[in-house]
Write a protein that holds these residues in place. Structure first.
Motif, PDB file in Angstrom:
ATOM      1  N   SER A  88      49.388  68.420  56.546  1.00 30.24           N
ATOM      2  CA  SER A  88      48.512  68.123  57.681  1.00 30.24           C
ATOM      3  C   SER A  88      49.272  67.371  58.776  1.00 30.24           C
ATOM      4  O   SER A  88      49.055  67.593  59.966  1.00 30.24           O
ATOM      5  N   ARG A  89      50.199  66.503  58.403  1.00 31.10           N
ATOM      6  CA  ARG A  89      51.017  65.804  59.391  1.00 31.10           C
ATOM      7  C   ARG A  89      51.911  66.785  60.144  1.00 31.10           C
ATOM      8  O   ARG A  89      52.038  66.740  61.365  1.00 31.10           O
TER       9      ARG A  89
ATOM     10  N   LYS B 282      51.368  70.020  60.542  1.00 29.60           N
ATOM     11  CA  LYS B 282      50.494  70.856  61.371  1.00 29.60           C
ATOM     12  C   LYS B 282      50.065  70.111  62.640  1.00 29.60           C
ATOM     13  O   LYS B 282      50.041  70.684  63.730  1.00 29.60           O
ATOM     14  N   ASN B 283      49.736  68.817  62.510  1.00 29.90           N
ATOM     15  CA  ASN B 283      49.303  68.013  63.658  1.00 29.90           C
ATOM     16  C   ASN B 283      50.453  67.622  64.574  1.00 29.90           C
ATOM     17  O   ASN B 283      50.235  67.245  65.722  1.00 29.90           O
ATOM     18  N   GLY B 284      51.666  67.643  64.065  1.00 29.07           N
ATOM     19  CA  GLY B 284      52.821  67.240  64.861  1.00 29.07           C
ATOM     20  C   GLY B 284      52.987  65.740  64.983  1.00 29.07           C
ATOM     21  O   GLY B 284      53.730  65.263  65.836  1.00 29.07           O
ATOM     22  N   SER B 285      52.304  64.977  64.133  1.00 27.26           N
ATOM     23  CA  SER B 285      52.429  63.512  64.164  1.00 27.26           C
ATOM     24  C   SER B 285      53.843  63.135  63.745  1.00 27.26           C
ATOM     25  O   SER B 285      54.283  63.483  62.653  1.00 27.26           O
ATOM     26  N   ASP B 286      54.561  62.422  64.614  1.00 23.00           N
ATOM     27  CA  ASP B 286      55.926  62.064  64.237  1.00 23.00           C
ATOM     28  C   ASP B 286      56.318  60.632  64.549  1.00 23.00           C
ATOM     29  O   ASP B 286      57.335  60.152  64.091  1.00 23.00           O
TER      30      ASP B 286
ATOM     31  N   CYS C 138      49.617  56.834  63.451  1.00 25.03           N
ATOM     32  CA  CYS C 138      50.615  57.453  64.320  1.00 25.03           C
ATOM     33  C   CYS C 138      50.234  57.329  65.791  1.00 25.03           C
ATOM     34  O   CYS C 138      49.079  57.058  66.127  1.00 25.03           O
TER      35      CYS C 138
ATOM     36  N   ASP D  90      49.730  59.497  67.953  1.00 27.30           N
ATOM     37  CA  ASP D  90      48.752  60.481  68.441  1.00 27.30           C
ATOM     38  C   ASP D  90      47.321  60.119  68.034  1.00 27.30           C
ATOM     39  O   ASP D  90      46.395  60.887  68.244  1.00 27.30           O
TER      40      ASP D  90
ATOM     41  N   LYS E 252      46.159  59.710  64.969  1.00 25.01           N
ATOM     42  CA  LYS E 252      45.829  60.197  63.626  1.00 25.01           C
ATOM     43  C   LYS E 252      46.220  59.138  62.590  1.00 25.01           C
ATOM     44  O   LYS E 252      47.156  58.375  62.774  1.00 25.01           O
TER      45      LYS E 252
ATOM     46  N   TYR F 179      46.858  58.690  58.296  1.00 26.42           N
ATOM     47  CA  TYR F 179      47.134  59.382  57.035  1.00 26.42           C
ATOM     48  C   TYR F 179      47.048  58.372  55.916  1.00 26.42           C
ATOM     49  O   TYR F 179      47.573  57.250  56.032  1.00 26.42           O
TER      50      TYR F 179
END
Length: 131
Positions: free
Chosen positions: A82-83, A85-89, A120, A122, A124, A126
């Motif tokens: 999911s991370r 896919k979301n592009g959370s970095d 993160c 963005d 989001k 986790y």
């Protein structure tokens, strides 16, 4: 901040929003909170989800409980579908606490599970089990 609560306030156009988070021992119950909007007219909005903990021992203080090290959790985060896919970095904050998974529901009992929370940039969040 004390052993049972942590809180902070953020100024906005209408006044302040006060955030209150519940704690069990020294660890936050991450989905047990209140948010109050305070304006010149008083409290204009109050919402959240609050739990009443039963007496018992903290999962983190149990000698047989082993908390996963953050290095292991960061590897799990890097591989999390999911991370990806979301592009959370970009990680802003990492917390060790509890979560019930029962947010915004009515229930009589819920079990608090020890977790690591990664926030993160963005917006989001986790959650990874800490044991």
């Amino acid at each position: 901040e004390n052993n049972m609560l942590s809180s902070y306030a953020a100024e906005n156009d209408d006044g302040y929003t006060v955030y209150i988070n519940q704690k069990i021992d020294k660890y936050s119950l991450l989905d047990s909170y209140f948010e109050a909007q305070v304006t010149k007219n008083g409290i204009t909005r109050l919402y959240g989800s609050w739990f009443v903990p039963s007496s018992g021992q903290s999962a983190f203080s149990n000698d047989t409980a082993r908390v996963k090290p953050i290095t292991s959790i960061l590897l799990d985060f890097a591989r999390d579908d999911s991370r990806i896919k979301n592009g959370s970095d970009t990680i802003l904050q990492i917390d060790l606490g509890y979560i019930t998974g029962e947010k915004n529901t009515h229930h009589t009992f819920a079990t608090a599970v020890p977790v690591w929370r990664i926030r993160c940039s963005d917006g989001k969040e986790y959650f990874f089990e800490a044991r």
